[in-house]
Design a protein around this motif. Sequence first.
Motif, PDB file in Angstrom:
ATOM      1  N   LYS A   1      17.823 -32.351  -6.048  1.00 48.07           N
ATOM      2  CA  LYS A   1      17.308 -30.979  -6.167  1.00 48.07           C
ATOM      3  C   LYS A   1      18.443 -29.971  -6.043  1.00 48.07           C
ATOM      4  O   LYS A   1      18.477 -28.967  -6.753  1.00 48.07           O
ATOM      5  N   GLN A   2      19.374 -30.253  -5.127  1.00 49.15           N
ATOM      6  CA  GLN A   2      20.507 -29.337  -4.955  1.00 49.15           C
ATOM      7  C   GLN A   2      21.331 -29.270  -6.246  1.00 49.15           C
ATOM      8  O   GLN A   2      21.720 -28.186  -6.695  1.00 49.15           O
ATOM      9  N   SER A   3      21.555 -30.416  -6.859  1.00 44.75           N
ATOM     10  CA  SER A   3      22.310 -30.436  -8.132  1.00 44.75           C
ATOM     11  C   SER A   3      21.571 -29.652  -9.214  1.00 44.75           C
ATOM     12  O   SER A   3      22.182 -28.928  -9.996  1.00 44.75           O
ATOM     13  N   LEU A   4      20.266 -29.812  -9.263  1.00 38.82           N
ATOM     14  CA  LEU A   4      19.466 -29.099 -10.268  1.00 38.82           C
ATOM     15  C   LEU A   4      19.514 -27.597 -10.027  1.00 38.82           C
ATOM     16  O   LEU A   4      19.635 -26.804 -10.955  1.00 38.82           O
ATOM     17  N   ARG A   5      19.439 -27.197  -8.762  1.00 40.21           N
ATOM     18  CA  ARG A   5      19.515 -25.765  -8.420  1.00 40.21           C
ATOM     19  C   ARG A   5      20.809 -25.158  -8.940  1.00 40.21           C
ATOM     20  O   ARG A   5      20.807 -24.063  -9.515  1.00 40.21           O
ATOM     21  N   GLU A   6      21.910 -25.883  -8.701  1.00 38.71           N
ATOM     22  CA  GLU A   6      23.210 -25.362  -9.136  1.00 38.71           C
ATOM     23  C   GLU A   6      23.314 -25.337 -10.652  1.00 38.71           C
ATOM     24  O   GLU A   6      23.708 -24.339 -11.245  1.00 38.71           O
TER      25      GLU A   6
ATOM     26  N   ALA B   1      20.981 -38.872 -12.583  1.00 42.10           N
ATOM     27  CA  ALA B   1      20.863 -37.449 -12.914  1.00 42.10           C
ATOM     28  C   ALA B   1      21.865 -36.623 -12.120  1.00 42.10           C
ATOM     29  O   ALA B   1      22.459 -35.676 -12.634  1.00 42.10           O
ATOM     30  N   GLN B   2      22.071 -37.015 -10.860  1.00 44.01           N
ATOM     31  CA  GLN B   2      23.055 -36.287 -10.047  1.00 44.01           C
ATOM     32  C   GLN B   2      24.440 -36.356 -10.659  1.00 44.01           C
ATOM     33  O   GLN B   2      25.162 -35.364 -10.737  1.00 44.01           O
TER      34      GLN B   2
ATOM     35  N   ASP C   1      12.137 -37.054  -1.090  1.00 45.19           N
ATOM     36  CA  ASP C   1      12.258 -35.627  -1.404  1.00 45.19           C
ATOM     37  C   ASP C   1      13.383 -35.336  -2.383  1.00 45.19           C
ATOM     38  O   ASP C   1      13.567 -34.187  -2.786  1.00 45.19           O
ATOM     39  N   ALA C   2      14.138 -36.359  -2.752  1.00 43.53           N
ATOM     40  CA  ALA C   2      15.240 -36.215  -3.718  1.00 43.53           C
ATOM     41  C   ALA C   2      16.093 -34.979  -3.418  1.00 43.53           C
ATOM     42  O   ALA C   2      16.410 -34.199  -4.305  1.00 43.53           O
TER      43      ALA C   2
ATOM     44  N   LEU D   1      11.415 -26.328  -5.537  1.00 44.83           N
ATOM     45  CA  LEU D   1      11.362 -27.234  -6.693  1.00 44.83           C
ATOM     46  C   LEU D   1      10.451 -28.418  -6.405  1.00 44.83           C
ATOM     47  O   LEU D   1      10.409 -28.931  -5.287  1.00 44.83           O
ATOM     48  N   LEU D   2       9.751 -28.857  -7.454  1.00 46.55           N
ATOM     49  CA  LEU D   2       8.984 -30.097  -7.404  1.00 46.55           C
ATOM     50  C   LEU D   2       9.487 -30.940  -8.565  1.00 46.55           C
ATOM     51  O   LEU D   2       9.592 -30.448  -9.689  1.00 46.55           O
ATOM     52  N   LEU D   3       9.818 -32.204  -8.294  1.00 48.58           N
ATOM     53  CA  LEU D   3      10.346 -33.049  -9.369  1.00 48.58           C
ATOM     54  C   LEU D   3       9.272 -34.011  -9.867  1.00 48.58           C
ATOM     55  O   LEU D   3       8.431 -34.486  -9.102  1.00 48.58           O
ATOM     56  N   GLY D   4       9.342 -34.308 -11.156  1.00 45.26           N
ATOM     57  CA  GLY D   4       8.367 -35.218 -11.747  1.00 45.26           C
ATOM     58  C   GLY D   4       9.034 -36.282 -12.601  1.00 45.26           C
ATOM     59  O   GLY D   4      10.170 -36.113 -13.045  1.00 45.26           O
TER      60      GLY D   4
END
Length: 375
Positions: A84-89, A271-272, A79-80, A99-102
């Motif tokens: 996802k939390q980093s991307l949200r911020e 990415a994080q 579920d990464a 979010l859905l990651l690809g």
Amino acid sequence: MIAREALLLLRHATMNIADRVARLVRPEIRATRAYAVADAGGRIKLDAMESPYPLPPEIKQAWLDTLREVEVNRYPDADARALKQSLREAMAIPADMELLLGNGSDELIQVVLLAVARPGSYVLAPTPTFVMYEVITNAVGMDFVGVALTEDFGLDVVAMRTAMRRYEPLVTFIACPNNPTGNLFATDAVEELVSDAPGLVVIDEAYFAFTDSSYIDHLHRYDNLLVLRTLSKMGLAGLRLGLLAGAPAWIEELNKVRLPYNINSLTQASAQLMLKRREFIAEQVRQTRSERQRVFTALSDLAGVRVWPSETNFILFRVQSREAKDVYEGLYAAGVLVKNLDPQGGALHACLRVTIGTPVENDAFINALKEMLGA
Ligand SMILES: *Cc1c(COP(=O)(O)O)cnc(C)c1O
């Protein structure tokens, strides 16, 4: 029935492999070509909207330290969650959106289409646009409808609405800003289409970093809207990470089509870290935006060159006095790889696209073009 016939024929022991392939692979797949990537061969690479900047040394060191800790014997977090939390911020994703990651946003285009694909159904997009919408539409067995942009590459709202009524597209893709034209569409036109669309609308913000406009805060307003983004154009193309933001009800279903471990451990960890240290990305983007202005002015100053304003990290231009192929080859011979869009035809007739590089690379491009034009 058709499938059975194809299989029965395959049993003929005498059939050669080419015939077997031709019988089994769907005609619409055989009719296409695999996505072609030009070989830069050491030339200045201004063809693929990559960032020209490497990682700063101090980030690279921290990155290597991070990678050392990754347990490659384990599957990645399916579920990464942390990523996802980093991307949200980093991207100010509305808290109530999912979010859905690809593996790149390309994969998310595929996920969306796989989830809705039915024989005889349509996918719509204003064209010219990002070619993968059509490629993936065909791959999943749907039909693509392209509606021409207006002369100045704006949305033809009347034609789009007519096409929506006629084809009832299950999905409409609108790239904002658009590739390969580089412009943003008028917000009221986009909103009108989202309101009118019978199916889903995916607004593709691959170039969000290079513009001040976004539809991410429109997600609340339209329950048929999804917003697609990627890290590719802002310096992390090699990581292959895209994200789709939307209402939980959509994402929950789309998530069933996603392959379980599509974001690998190295990408998640990398990415994080990059997002945590994202000031270097912002700085590179600022540099690209300022270089974009400089390249735009330089191209505008060249007689016989038509250039379109850009809200992205590339510029579309047309050399009126020369064949696009000659311009492309001349630049190539001078050590600069750009993209020749002329083969796509239509509105892109005689057009080329140049990605914004470093100041030195941009000078090399401008000087090579000037020399070719005797300017
Ligand atoms: C480059 C691009 C993409 C694909 O990006 P990836 O995340 O690298 O797969 C998607 N949409 C548009 C409009 C693009 O230009």
